[in-house]
Design a protein around this motif. Sequence first.
Motif, PDB file in Angstrom:
ATOM      1  N   TYR A 147      12.366  45.929   9.193  1.00 23.19           N
ATOM      2  CA  TYR A 147      11.512  47.101   8.992  1.00 23.19           C
ATOM      3  C   TYR A 147      11.208  47.729  10.345  1.00 23.19           C
ATOM      4  CZ  TYR A 147       7.173  49.673   8.012  1.00 23.19           C
ATOM      5  OH  TYR A 147       6.205  50.634   7.917  1.00 23.19           O
ATOM      6  N   VAL A 148      11.365  49.049  10.432  1.00 20.81           N
ATOM      7  CA  VAL A 148      11.052  49.796  11.650  1.00 20.81           C
ATOM      8  C   VAL A 148      10.072  50.909  11.287  1.00 20.81           C
ATOM      9  CG1 VAL A 148      11.967  51.237  13.506  1.00 20.81           C
ATOM     10  CG2 VAL A 148      13.326  49.354  12.631  1.00 20.81           C
ATOM     11  N   HIS A 149       9.017  51.039  12.103  1.00 21.78           N
ATOM     12  CA  HIS A 149       8.019  52.087  11.874  1.00 21.78           C
ATOM     13  C   HIS A 149       7.697  52.723  13.222  1.00 21.78           C
ATOM     14  CE1 HIS A 149       3.620  53.097  10.539  1.00 21.78           C
ATOM     15  NE2 HIS A 149       4.356  54.175  10.653  1.00 21.78           N
ATOM     16  N   ILE A 150       7.807  54.051  13.302  1.00 20.84           N
ATOM     17  CA  ILE A 150       7.504  54.801  14.524  1.00 20.84           C
ATOM     18  C   ILE A 150       6.553  55.934  14.157  1.00 20.84           C
ATOM     19  CG2 ILE A 150       8.454  56.220  16.397  1.00 20.84           C
ATOM     20  CD1 ILE A 150      11.171  54.825  15.780  1.00 20.84           C
ATOM     21  N   ARG A 151       5.457  56.055  14.911  1.00 15.54           N
ATOM     22  CA  ARG A 151       4.526  57.162  14.700  1.00 15.54           C
ATOM     23  C   ARG A 151       4.264  57.858  16.032  1.00 15.54           C
ATOM     24  NH1 ARG A 151       0.238  54.700  12.623  1.00 15.54           N
ATOM     25  NH2 ARG A 151      -0.893  54.605  14.573  1.00 15.54           N
ATOM     26  N   ILE A 152       4.522  59.169  16.080  1.00 16.53           N
ATOM     27  CA  ILE A 152       4.278  59.971  17.273  1.00 16.53           C
ATOM     28  C   ILE A 152       3.060  60.838  17.004  1.00 16.53           C
ATOM     29  CG2 ILE A 152       5.252  61.670  18.869  1.00 16.53           C
ATOM     30  CD1 ILE A 152       8.045  60.715  17.791  1.00 16.53           C
ATOM     31  N   PRO A 153       1.921  60.531  17.653  1.00 17.52           N
ATOM     32  CA  PRO A 153       0.681  61.257  17.363  1.00 17.52           C
ATOM     33  C   PRO A 153       0.712  62.709  17.839  1.00 17.52           C
ATOM     34  CG  PRO A 153       0.244  59.192  18.518  1.00 17.52           C
ATOM     35  CD  PRO A 153       1.704  59.455  18.601  1.00 17.52           C
ATOM     36  N   VAL A 154      -0.064  63.518  17.158  1.00 20.76           N
ATOM     37  CA  VAL A 154      -0.252  64.921  17.528  1.00 20.76           C
ATOM     38  C   VAL A 154      -1.743  65.155  17.737  1.00 20.76           C
ATOM     39  CG1 VAL A 154      -0.021  67.312  16.757  1.00 20.76           C
ATOM     40  CG2 VAL A 154       1.771  65.660  16.219  1.00 20.76           C
ATOM     41  N   VAL A 155      -2.088  65.788  18.842  1.00 21.08           N
ATOM     42  CA  VAL A 155      -3.478  66.174  19.095  1.00 21.08           C
ATOM     43  C   VAL A 155      -3.606  67.652  18.772  1.00 21.08           C
ATOM     44  CG1 VAL A 155      -5.201  66.587  20.878  1.00 21.08           C
ATOM     45  CG2 VAL A 155      -3.988  64.425  20.811  1.00 21.08           C
ATOM     46  N   ILE A 156      -4.551  67.994  17.899  1.00 15.59           N
ATOM     47  CA  ILE A 156      -4.804  69.374  17.504  1.00 15.59           C
ATOM     48  C   ILE A 156      -6.166  69.776  18.043  1.00 15.59           C
ATOM     49  CG2 ILE A 156      -5.058  71.002  15.599  1.00 15.59           C
ATOM     50  CD1 ILE A 156      -2.280  69.897  15.712  1.00 15.59           C
ATOM     51  N   GLY A 157      -6.206  70.752  18.932  1.00 16.47           N
ATOM     52  CA  GLY A 157      -7.482  71.226  19.475  1.00 16.47           C
ATOM     53  C   GLY A 157      -8.203  70.134  20.225  1.00 16.47           C
ATOM     54  N   GLU A 158      -9.457  69.877  19.852  1.00 17.22           N
ATOM     55  CA  GLU A 158     -10.288  68.907  20.551  1.00 17.22           C
ATOM     56  C   GLU A 158     -10.318  67.538  19.884  1.00 17.22           C
ATOM     57  OE1 GLU A 158     -11.631  69.479  23.509  1.00 17.22           O
ATOM     58  OE2 GLU A 158     -10.672  71.430  23.406  1.00 17.22           O
ATOM     59  N   SER A 159      -9.619  67.379  18.766  1.00 12.35           N
ATOM     60  CA  SER A 159      -9.695  66.130  18.014  1.00 12.35           C
ATOM     61  C   SER A 159      -8.415  65.317  18.156  1.00 12.35           C
ATOM     62  CB  SER A 159      -9.946  66.424  16.533  1.00 12.35           C
ATOM     63  OG  SER A 159      -9.898  65.226  15.791  1.00 12.35           O
ATOM     64  N   ASP A 160      -8.572  64.009  18.439  1.00  8.53           N
ATOM     65  CA  ASP A 160      -7.430  63.111  18.504  1.00  8.53           C
ATOM     66  C   ASP A 160      -7.124  62.475  17.147  1.00  8.53           C
ATOM     67  OD1 ASP A 160      -7.266  63.650  21.173  1.00  8.53           O
ATOM     68  OD2 ASP A 160      -8.282  61.826  21.818  1.00  8.53           O
ATOM     69  N   ALA A 161      -8.016  62.657  16.186  1.00  6.89           N
ATOM     70  CA  ALA A 161      -7.884  62.001  14.887  1.00  6.89           C
ATOM     71  C   ALA A 161      -7.253  62.959  13.878  1.00  6.89           C
ATOM     72  CB  ALA A 161      -9.245  61.526  14.402  1.00  6.89           C
ATOM     73  N   ASN A 162      -5.955  63.175  14.004  1.00 12.96           N
ATOM     74  CA  ASN A 162      -5.241  64.095  13.101  1.00 12.96           C
ATOM     75  C   ASN A 162      -4.000  63.414  12.555  1.00 12.96           C
ATOM     76  OD1 ASN A 162      -6.687  66.783  13.379  1.00 12.96           O
ATOM     77  ND2 ASN A 162      -6.316  66.252  15.514  1.00 12.96           N
ATOM     78  N   ALA A 163      -4.178  62.254  11.930  1.00 12.14           N
ATOM     79  CA  ALA A 163      -3.035  61.470  11.473  1.00 12.14           C
ATOM     80  C   ALA A 163      -2.139  62.257  10.531  1.00 12.14           C
ATOM     81  CB  ALA A 163      -3.514  60.189  10.804  1.00 12.14           C
ATOM     82  N   ILE A 164      -2.708  63.233   9.831  1.00 12.70           N
ATOM     83  CA  ILE A 164      -1.907  64.018   8.895  1.00 12.70           C
ATOM     84  C   ILE A 164      -0.859  64.859   9.617  1.00 12.70           C
ATOM     85  CG2 ILE A 164      -3.436  66.047   8.833  1.00 12.70           C
ATOM     86  CD1 ILE A 164      -2.895  66.120   5.791  1.00 12.70           C
ATOM     87  N   ASP A 165      -1.068  65.138  10.898  1.00 10.65           N
ATOM     88  CA  ASP A 165      -0.126  65.946  11.667  1.00 10.65           C
ATOM     89  C   ASP A 165       0.890  65.110  12.432  1.00 10.65           C
ATOM     90  OD1 ASP A 165      -1.320  68.570  11.136  1.00 10.65           O
ATOM     91  OD2 ASP A 165      -3.025  67.793  12.252  1.00 10.65           O
ATOM     92  N   ASP A 166       0.722  63.779  12.454  1.00  9.16           N
ATOM     93  CA  ASP A 166       1.619  62.919  13.218  1.00  9.16           C
ATOM     94  C   ASP A 166       3.021  62.915  12.633  1.00  9.16           C
ATOM     95  OD1 ASP A 166      -0.635  62.324  14.640  1.00  9.16           O
ATOM     96  OD2 ASP A 166      -0.860  60.284  13.854  1.00  9.16           O
ATOM     97  N   LEU A 167       3.999  62.671  13.507  1.00 10.37           N
ATOM     98  CA  LEU A 167       5.380  62.467  13.058  1.00 10.37           C
ATOM     99  C   LEU A 167       5.540  60.979  12.763  1.00 10.37           C
ATOM    100  CD1 LEU A 167       7.368  64.589  15.669  1.00 10.37           C
ATOM    101  CD2 LEU A 167       6.602  65.269  13.400  1.00 10.37           C
TER     102      LEU A 167
END
Length: 198
Positions: A147-167
């Motif tokens: 099993y391989v899992h990769i998540r590339i986070p995305v920061v939107i504006g001033e919030s780091d908690a935007n998991a819905i936008d992550d790749l």
Amino acid sequence: MKNQKGITLIEFIVSIALVAVVMIFLFNLLVDIQYTSKNGTFASDNQLNRASIIRTIMDDFTSLGLVGMTDSSTYGELRLTFQFQDGSSRALTVSDKSVSYHDERWSMKAGNNRTSYQKRCVYYHFENAPCCTGANCESAVCSDYFYVHIRIPVVIGESDANAIDDLELFYVGKSSDINASSFPSKAFLGYESNTCEA
């Protein structure tokens, strides 16, 4: 005789001041509405890009069969090359404002400089290679599947908690198709996978 008194200079100045206050309020409201609309358009475009990126890569994982991955990342750029069962390979390159995969490129659209891909905060998980031990594995386990899992986070504006936008990319394959060295260790070159984890 009827008194025909007009408005005084004071009354005129007060009325001009009130009109000015109302105009400033309306102008600020218009700017806020325009900003919200513009950011909504950016968010919509980025969601479409995100869906396209994930679909393109996951289609390759599924149709070609992921059997390995190498990392040639630098400080300014995340670069992962995926190897497939037919011997072909395709590179995923992520910078602050764009993602490239194979022969396609997607640009991040944003109304501010903070919105970006957090390439130094990548989450990576690799599990259950055939009798895998050591730095490349989560645990010493023999399994028919990996099993391989990769998540590339995305920061939107001033919030780091935007998991819905992550790749977010994942794949489950047969352990017999790979060996333990087919995937890199958790400590990628050029960035740290654990730096940004909560």
